[in-house]
Write an enzyme that holds these catalytic residues in place. Structure first.
Site, PDB file in Angstrom:
ATOM      1  N   SER A  92       0.836  -1.123   0.280  1.00 47.23           N
ATOM      2  CA  SER A  92       0.492  -0.115  -0.263  1.00 47.23           C
ATOM      3  C   SER A  92       0.845   1.169   0.126  1.00 47.23           C
ATOM      4  O   SER A  92       0.155   2.747  -0.121  1.00 47.23           O
ATOM      5  CB  SER A  92      -1.076  -0.029   1.357  1.00 47.23           C
ATOM      6  OG  SER A  92      -2.264  -0.653   0.833  1.00 47.23           O
TER       7      SER A  92
ATOM      8  N   LYS B 297       0.799   3.620  -2.861  1.00 41.99           N
ATOM      9  CA  LYS B 297      -0.388   5.221  -2.667  1.00 41.99           C
ATOM     10  C   LYS B 297      -0.141   6.320  -2.654  1.00 41.99           C
ATOM     11  O   LYS B 297      -0.519   7.325  -3.040  1.00 41.99           O
ATOM     12  CB  LYS B 297      -1.373   4.818  -1.578  1.00 41.99           C
ATOM     13  CG  LYS B 297      -2.601   3.893  -2.125  1.00 41.99           C
ATOM     14  CD  LYS B 297      -3.624   3.281  -0.525  1.00 41.99           C
ATOM     15  CE  LYS B 297      -4.081   2.515  -0.976  1.00 41.99           C
ATOM     16  NZ  LYS B 297      -3.683   0.995  -0.584  1.00 41.99           N
TER      17      LYS B 297
ATOM     18  N   SER C 208      -6.181   3.851   4.278  1.00 41.56           N
ATOM     19  CA  SER C 208      -5.876   3.039   3.573  1.00 41.56           C
ATOM     20  C   SER C 208      -6.511   1.850   1.927  1.00 41.56           C
ATOM     21  O   SER C 208      -6.305   1.135   2.254  1.00 41.56           O
ATOM     22  CB  SER C 208      -4.443   1.925   4.029  1.00 41.56           C
ATOM     23  OG  SER C 208      -3.763   1.317   2.692  1.00 41.56           O
TER      24      SER C 208
ATOM     25  N   LYS D   3       3.274   5.996   5.163  1.00 37.64           N
ATOM     26  CA  LYS D   3       2.445   4.813   4.902  1.00 37.64           C
ATOM     27  C   LYS D   3       2.178   3.924   4.889  1.00 37.64           C
ATOM     28  O   LYS D   3       3.448   3.112   4.670  1.00 37.64           O
ATOM     29  CB  LYS D   3       2.122   5.528   3.510  1.00 37.64           C
ATOM     30  CG  LYS D   3       0.661   4.492   2.307  1.00 37.64           C
ATOM     31  CD  LYS D   3       0.042   5.104   3.124  1.00 37.64           C
ATOM     32  CE  LYS D   3      -1.601   4.583   2.749  1.00 37.64           C
ATOM     33  NZ  LYS D   3      -1.896   3.573   3.802  1.00 37.64           N
TER      34      LYS D   3
END
Length: 475
Positions: free
Chosen positions: A62, A65, A120, A231
């Site tokens: 993720s 992103k 997320s 993140k």
């Protein structure tokens, strides 16, 4: 059995404390990591303080992103309305992270950005992708195009959210470049650093959605001091991936760890040790422009003519150096494009190099752009042909004429001054003489004594004669 379970629970709690050789134990030495690949970078300059397999192709999960967020910040307005499509919704498996968006539901770009960065949410990332590029595949091409613009060498994206795919990969170094680029946008700090966010009811959802950030580097009570954004990512294929930004003492560092596993919270242990090493073993140092010598190079102008150009640093550089190291320990390595032209001149730079850097630090600690300086064009005679010595005689004649004219003018001024002084002194003497003459009494002039007299003792009849007698007769 209960005693065994109690002991097992105690061991599991203690596992995060069983660290590899860490920076906390020896602040001057780089840590040993659980992560398969990692990098620690100065967010302001891009200087690499630590690297482990920085160019190895890895599954990002993720943290993909971050690239989706970067493109959204660059190409969309926060209050733009996005209508979710079935393509964006149904491309996300229901057993992955999402916020239950539905086809036809309308949200703003900003709400989808928060859903993607805080919770997320994979469906939020897909909604942004379709809104920005028209389809998921088109957005993946846009991601790769942006990666090429950033000079990334080991990155390829096939989706906007990071779901597993053998053709979807990046590297620690490339992810640091993406993060630095995103960090340049003011809103990124909030999007990637918010711990809680709420999306109010929409046209398809009557309830408020409450989002929670699970990046424990800055969301728990015992967060890392100075951590403010980042993140998290995880899939079975990628393992734990983590991007974190932290600042302390005017220094902002970016930490990337990929496939950080082996113990519970290995990604947080690795990130903490890397930050401790970066903030503890390095300090900000200014390198003066005088450290970089002026260089000359052959320059080809737009008209095809060739001349010798000068290249020099315009200002000082700011770098992070390990303890006990100063700017005097740095070497300079010049990178001047060949050929040097108006199009390539901006690529000229000097690299500041630390020979034999400690640990896993890169030897290049900074780069300084070099400013191009071109010589002035040669003087040309009236007929347009250059002289053998490259100089025209006309300026020399004008120079000597100017010098001679200046001398003559000086002499003329000197003569006028001398004349004025002499006239002033003469007039002063005349005035003084006149004053003296007026003050003295008048004196009778002595009459000359005659040598002869006329005897007037005789009568004055006409018959009488005037007799002239000599003076001696009167004695």
């Amino acid at each position: 059995m209960r005693k065994f379970l109690t002991l097992l629970a105690a061991l599991l709690i203690a596992l995060p404390l069983s660290l590899p050789a860490s920076a906390e134990q020896n602040p001057g030495q780089p840590p040993t990591l659980y992560a398969e690949a990692a990098i620690l970078v100065d967010a302001d300059t891009g200087q690499v303080l630590y690297q482990k397999n920085p160019d190895k192709k890895m599954y990002p999960a993720s943290i993909t992103k971050l690239m989706t967020c970067l493109i959204a910040m660059e190409e969309a307005q926060p209050d733009d309305v996005v209508t979710m499509t079935d393509e964006a919704v149904f491309a996300v498996p229901r057993d992955t992270t999402h916020i239950a968006l539905t086809g036809g539901e309308q949200l703003t770009v900003e709400q989808l950005e928060y859903a993607m960065m805080v919770e997320s949410a994979n469906d939020a990332a897909n909604g942004l992708a379709v809104h920005l590029a028209g389809s998921l595949e088109a957005f993946a091409r846009r991601m790769n195009s942006r990666a090429a613009e950033l000079g990334l060498q080991n990155t390829n994206f096939v989706n906007a959210n990071g779901l597993p795919n053998t053709a979807h990969y990046t590297s620690a170094r490339d992810m640091a470049v993406i993060t630095r680029e995103a960090y340049g946008h003011p809103e990124f700090r909030t999007l990637a650093g918010t711990t809680h966010y709420e999306i109010p009811p929409t046209n398809k959802q009557a309830e408020t959605r409450r989002l929670n950030n699970r990046n424990y580097m800055f969301t728990l009570n015992d967060t890392y001091p100075g951590a403010f954004a980042g993140k998290v990512g995880w899939t079975e294929e990628s393992g734990h991936t983590l991007v974190t930004l932290a600042e302390r003492g005017g220094v902002t560092l970016i930490c990337i760890v990929l496939h950080s596993d082996g113990v519970i919270d290995a990604q947080y242990i690795d990130s903490t040790n890397l930050f401790d090493y970066g903030f503890g073993a390095f300090s900000r140092t200014a390198v003066p422009a005088s450290k970089i010598e002026r260089r000359e190079a052959s320059y080809t102008g737009a008209d095809g003519g060739t001349l010798t150009a000068s290249l020099a640093a315009e200002g000082e550089a700011s770098v992070l150096l390990p303890a006990g190291t100063t700017a005097d320990d740095l070497g300079v390595r010049y990178s001047i494009p060949d050929p040097l032209t108006p199009e390539t001149a901006a690529e000229a730079r000097a690299e500041l190099v630390l020979p034999s850097p400690p640990g896993r630090m890169e030897e290049v600690v900074g780069t300084v752009p070099l400013a191009l300086s071109l010589p002035q064009p040669e003087a040309m005679p009236a007929d347009g042909a250059p002289q053998k010595d490259g100089k025209s005689p006309l300026p020399m004649l004008l120079r000597w004429a100017g010098i001679l004219g200046g001398v003559l003018l000086g002499l003329a001024v000197l003569l006028l001054v001398v004349r004025a002084v002499l006239r002033a002194r003469y007039r002063k003497m005349r005035r003084r003489r006149r004053r003296v003459n007026r003050a003295a009494p008048p004196q009778a002039r002595p009459r000359p004594r005659p040598e002869t007299f006329i005897d007037v003792r005789t009568g004055k009849d006409a018959k009488d004669k005037i007799r002239i007698i000599d003076v001696e007769e009167l004695k």
